[in-house]
Design a protein around this motif. Sequence first.
Motif, PDB file in Angstrom:
ATOM      1  N   THR A 192       1.374 111.395 -59.347  1.00 50.60           N
ATOM      2  CA  THR A 192      -0.022 111.781 -59.564  1.00 50.60           C
ATOM      3  C   THR A 192      -0.937 110.586 -59.302  1.00 50.60           C
ATOM      4  O   THR A 192      -0.535 109.436 -59.509  1.00 50.60           O
ATOM      5  CB  THR A 192      -0.252 112.268 -61.008  1.00 50.60           C
ATOM      6  N   PRO A 193      -2.176 110.822 -58.878  1.00 52.98           N
ATOM      7  CA  PRO A 193      -3.102 109.714 -58.620  1.00 52.98           C
ATOM      8  C   PRO A 193      -3.514 108.956 -59.880  1.00 52.98           C
ATOM      9  O   PRO A 193      -3.805 107.767 -59.827  1.00 52.98           O
ATOM     10  CB  PRO A 193      -4.317 110.398 -57.982  1.00 52.98           C
ATOM     11  N   ILE A 194      -3.563 109.682 -61.010  1.00 55.73           N
ATOM     12  CA  ILE A 194      -4.012 109.088 -62.273  1.00 55.73           C
ATOM     13  C   ILE A 194      -3.010 109.414 -63.374  1.00 55.73           C
ATOM     14  O   ILE A 194      -2.504 110.533 -63.451  1.00 55.73           O
ATOM     15  CB  ILE A 194      -5.396 109.636 -62.694  1.00 55.73           C
ATOM     16  N   THR A 195      -2.737 108.428 -64.216  1.00 54.21           N
ATOM     17  CA  THR A 195      -1.997 108.656 -65.454  1.00 54.21           C
ATOM     18  C   THR A 195      -2.949 108.396 -66.614  1.00 54.21           C
ATOM     19  O   THR A 195      -3.626 107.363 -66.647  1.00 54.21           O
ATOM     20  CB  THR A 195      -0.792 107.705 -65.563  1.00 54.21           C
ATOM     21  N   ASN A 243      -2.877 105.025 -59.966  1.00 57.38           N
ATOM     22  CA  ASN A 243      -1.545 104.846 -59.397  1.00 57.38           C
ATOM     23  C   ASN A 243      -1.609 104.586 -57.893  1.00 57.38           C
ATOM     24  O   ASN A 243      -1.239 105.431 -57.075  1.00 57.38           O
ATOM     25  CB  ASN A 243      -0.693 106.082 -59.696  1.00 57.38           C
ATOM     26  N   ASN A 244      -2.098 103.397 -57.550  1.00 60.34           N
ATOM     27  CA  ASN A 244      -2.246 103.005 -56.141  1.00 60.34           C
ATOM     28  C   ASN A 244      -2.980 104.095 -55.367  1.00 60.34           C
ATOM     29  O   ASN A 244      -2.592 104.466 -54.252  1.00 60.34           O
ATOM     30  CB  ASN A 244      -0.877 102.734 -55.506  1.00 60.34           C
ATOM     31  N   SER A 245      -4.078 104.573 -55.949  1.00 61.32           N
ATOM     32  CA  SER A 245      -4.726 105.793 -55.461  1.00 61.32           C
ATOM     33  C   SER A 245      -6.216 105.617 -55.196  1.00 61.32           C
ATOM     34  O   SER A 245      -6.959 106.600 -55.167  1.00 61.32           O
ATOM     35  CB  SER A 245      -4.534 106.908 -56.496  1.00 61.32           C
ATOM     36  N   LEU A 246      -6.668 104.397 -54.979  1.00 63.24           N
ATOM     37  CA  LEU A 246      -8.102 104.161 -54.831  1.00 63.24           C
ATOM     38  C   LEU A 246      -8.638 104.582 -53.463  1.00 63.24           C
ATOM     39  O   LEU A 246      -9.821 104.395 -53.185  1.00 63.24           O
ATOM     40  CB  LEU A 246      -8.422 102.685 -55.104  1.00 63.24           C
ATOM     41  N   GLY A 247      -7.776 105.153 -52.637  1.00 60.28           N
ATOM     42  CA  GLY A 247      -8.221 105.761 -51.387  1.00 60.28           C
ATOM     43  C   GLY A 247      -7.961 107.255 -51.360  1.00 60.28           C
ATOM     44  O   GLY A 247      -8.098 107.901 -50.317  1.00 60.28           O
ATOM     45  N   ASN A 248      -7.609 107.816 -52.513  1.00 62.48           N
ATOM     46  CA  ASN A 248      -7.236 109.229 -52.619  1.00 62.48           C
ATOM     47  C   ASN A 248      -8.435 110.041 -53.122  1.00 62.48           C
ATOM     48  O   ASN A 248      -8.901 109.861 -54.250  1.00 62.48           O
ATOM     49  CB  ASN A 248      -6.055 109.365 -53.590  1.00 62.48           C
ATOM     50  N   ASN A 249      -8.922 110.959 -52.301  1.00 63.30           N
ATOM     51  CA  ASN A 249     -10.116 111.731 -52.667  1.00 63.30           C
ATOM     52  C   ASN A 249      -9.892 112.693 -53.830  1.00 63.30           C
ATOM     53  O   ASN A 249     -10.860 113.232 -54.377  1.00 63.30           O
ATOM     54  CB  ASN A 249     -10.630 112.499 -51.451  1.00 63.30           C
ATOM     55  N   ASP A 250      -8.634 112.910 -54.222  1.00 67.87           N
ATOM     56  CA  ASP A 250      -8.384 113.726 -55.414  1.00 67.87           C
ATOM     57  C   ASP A 250      -9.009 113.098 -56.657  1.00 67.87           C
ATOM     58  O   ASP A 250      -9.299 113.793 -57.640  1.00 67.87           O
ATOM     59  CB  ASP A 250      -6.878 113.904 -55.635  1.00 67.87           C
ATOM     60  N   GLY A 303      -5.241  98.783 -52.333  1.00 64.06           N
ATOM     61  CA  GLY A 303      -6.689  98.853 -52.166  1.00 64.06           C
ATOM     62  C   GLY A 303      -7.185 100.286 -52.117  1.00 64.06           C
ATOM     63  O   GLY A 303      -6.616 101.187 -52.732  1.00 64.06           O
ATOM     64  N   GLY A 304      -8.262 100.518 -51.365  1.00 56.28           N
ATOM     65  CA  GLY A 304      -8.856 101.849 -51.298  1.00 56.28           C
ATOM     66  C   GLY A 304     -10.153 101.803 -50.523  1.00 56.28           C
ATOM     67  O   GLY A 304     -10.266 101.088 -49.535  1.00 56.28           O
ATOM     68  N   ASN A 305     -11.163 102.534 -50.990  1.00 58.58           N
ATOM     69  CA  ASN A 305     -12.445 102.544 -50.283  1.00 58.58           C
ATOM     70  C   ASN A 305     -13.600 102.598 -51.277  1.00 58.58           C
ATOM     71  O   ASN A 305     -13.424 102.895 -52.460  1.00 58.58           O
ATOM     72  CB  ASN A 305     -12.510 103.713 -49.292  1.00 58.58           C
ATOM     73  N   SER A 306     -14.795 102.307 -50.767  1.00 56.22           N
ATOM     74  CA  SER A 306     -15.959 102.204 -51.651  1.00 56.22           C
ATOM     75  C   SER A 306     -16.422 103.565 -52.163  1.00 56.22           C
ATOM     76  O   SER A 306     -17.115 103.638 -53.181  1.00 56.22           O
ATOM     77  CB  SER A 306     -17.106 101.488 -50.935  1.00 56.22           C
ATOM     78  N   LEU A 307     -16.053 104.651 -51.486  1.00 52.48           N
ATOM     79  CA  LEU A 307     -16.381 105.985 -52.003  1.00 52.48           C
ATOM     80  C   LEU A 307     -15.754 106.175 -53.379  1.00 52.48           C
ATOM     81  O   LEU A 307     -16.425 106.595 -54.339  1.00 52.48           O
ATOM     82  CB  LEU A 307     -15.885 107.061 -51.037  1.00 52.48           C
ATOM     83  N   ILE A 308     -14.465 105.861 -53.497  1.00 54.19           N
ATOM     84  CA  ILE A 308     -13.772 106.018 -54.775  1.00 54.19           C
ATOM     85  C   ILE A 308     -14.304 105.011 -55.790  1.00 54.19           C
ATOM     86  O   ILE A 308     -14.458 105.324 -56.977  1.00 54.19           O
ATOM     87  CB  ILE A 308     -12.254 105.861 -54.586  1.00 54.19           C
ATOM     88  N   ALA A 309     -14.609 103.800 -55.334  1.00 52.61           N
ATOM     89  CA  ALA A 309     -15.160 102.790 -56.245  1.00 52.61           C
ATOM     90  C   ALA A 309     -16.456 103.289 -56.876  1.00 52.61           C
ATOM     91  O   ALA A 309     -16.645 103.212 -58.103  1.00 52.61           O
ATOM     92  CB  ALA A 309     -15.404 101.486 -55.488  1.00 52.61           C
ATOM     93  N   ARG A 310     -17.357 103.804 -56.056  1.00 53.16           N
ATOM     94  CA  ARG A 310     -18.639 104.293 -56.578  1.00 53.16           C
ATOM     95  C   ARG A 310     -18.452 105.524 -57.456  1.00 53.16           C
ATOM     96  O   ARG A 310     -19.179 105.728 -58.440  1.00 53.16           O
ATOM     97  CB  ARG A 310     -19.586 104.589 -55.411  1.00 53.16           C
ATOM     98  N   ALA A 311     -17.440 106.345 -57.111  1.00 50.60           N
ATOM     99  CA  ALA A 311     -17.160 107.544 -57.905  1.00 50.60           C
ATOM    100  C   ALA A 311     -16.613 107.191 -59.284  1.00 50.60           C
ATOM    101  O   ALA A 311     -16.775 107.957 -60.237  1.00 50.60           O
ATOM    102  CB  ALA A 311     -16.164 108.430 -57.166  1.00 50.60           C
TER     103      ALA A 311
END
Length: 420
Positions: free
Chosen positions: A221-224, A237-244, A272-280
């Motif tokens: 799962t992306p989040i625990t 869970n190493n999911s900062l680029g996952n739009n879920d 890592g991931g992307n700034s969309l998830i960071a801002r979210a």
Amino acid sequence: MSNQINRDNNHMKLKQLLIIIALLPLQVIAFAGLTPEQSTKFKEDLTYYLDTIKHNYAYFEQKETDWQQVSSFAWLHFNKVKNRTDFLTLIERLQIELYDNHMQLLNSFPFSPKVLPSSADIYAEYKDGKALVVNLMADSAAHKALEIGDEILKINDQPVFKALSRYVGNSFAEVNDDIYSWALNVVLAGDRGKERFLTIKRNQKTINIPLAETQFLSFSTPITSKRIDDFVYIRFNNSLGNNDILQLFPQVIEEAQDTNGLIIDLRTTPGGGNSLIARAILGHFIEQDHFYQMHESPYDQKNFGVKRSWVEIASPLKPYYSKPVMVLVNQWTGSMGEGIALGFDTMQNATVIGTKMAQLLGSMQDYRMPNTNIGFKVSTEKMFHVNGIPRENYRPKVLVTISTKNVDEVLEKALELLSQ
């Protein structure tokens, strides 16, 4: 008649020879050397690679690297290139000169170096001639077998300094402990498809330790999330680029509204991931637009003498969470995970706790060589805390020195602060 027979025999031998050549592996044929056309294409790609990094890499002034010397080395060894495998091996060798975990090739071989910190289960440092275990990835092979403070004497039966020297470049003005530590961690991650064998010293005893191959972090799962006393613990869970995350995180925040505090664990975000998830994520902890990280592009400064920089903004999102927030980080908090930690550090109700982070340099841009289509990432933008501290130099407000693997000292500190 005999001449005809001889001609027929010679013709038959020639056909047999051609069949044998046709069946030879391509890499064997390649030893005959490059054709002029192949040589030209490889030269064009090497020039493209060297020039792209020369003009776009943002961190040369922080490195001991002499890129002109690297270029000379590249052309000297280009004469040994006989095929695509040789060429990619040469490019991998040049990457070592930057000792930068964010500078990755998008093509690889089974024998290519592993990607760090994603494929690392040990974080070690080389200081005063000793290689010491500083931190261990939870639930990994290394975590089961090693202890914090172990001194590494040998890696795969090689003395540690000889083993790490394989990843020390040739262009450095000075080889310092940062370079040795980088090389040490590359070697400790191991070769692809192979187990590792370490010889360590612990409590004055020498111990031989076999270790399974390191693996990329994998989660279902992306989040625990879970309740701990009156608080909610959330791990990415190493999911900062996952739009879920865009749907899951608001649900978790909504369920946490009746709690007295939140713990956000960024210690398993090496990819890592992307700034969309960071801002979210950050948007749920602010009530108005909020500066959370600063960018700087050295390209304009380097080429035109005009500095270009800008600040990124997070905007409020519902549901809003107003209680204290503890943000956990360590050497596996990478790239966008580091950016999120810096964003939380700008908030009055948030405290960042842990060790130094992965120190991945800057924001990346992808490039591809025009002929071989070999891809590579380049750190083209510098990243900063909004107070001007370079992201790689940032240290948590509550800095924790790991002393044991048997207790989660970072989480314990967060719970202690929330309970005050």
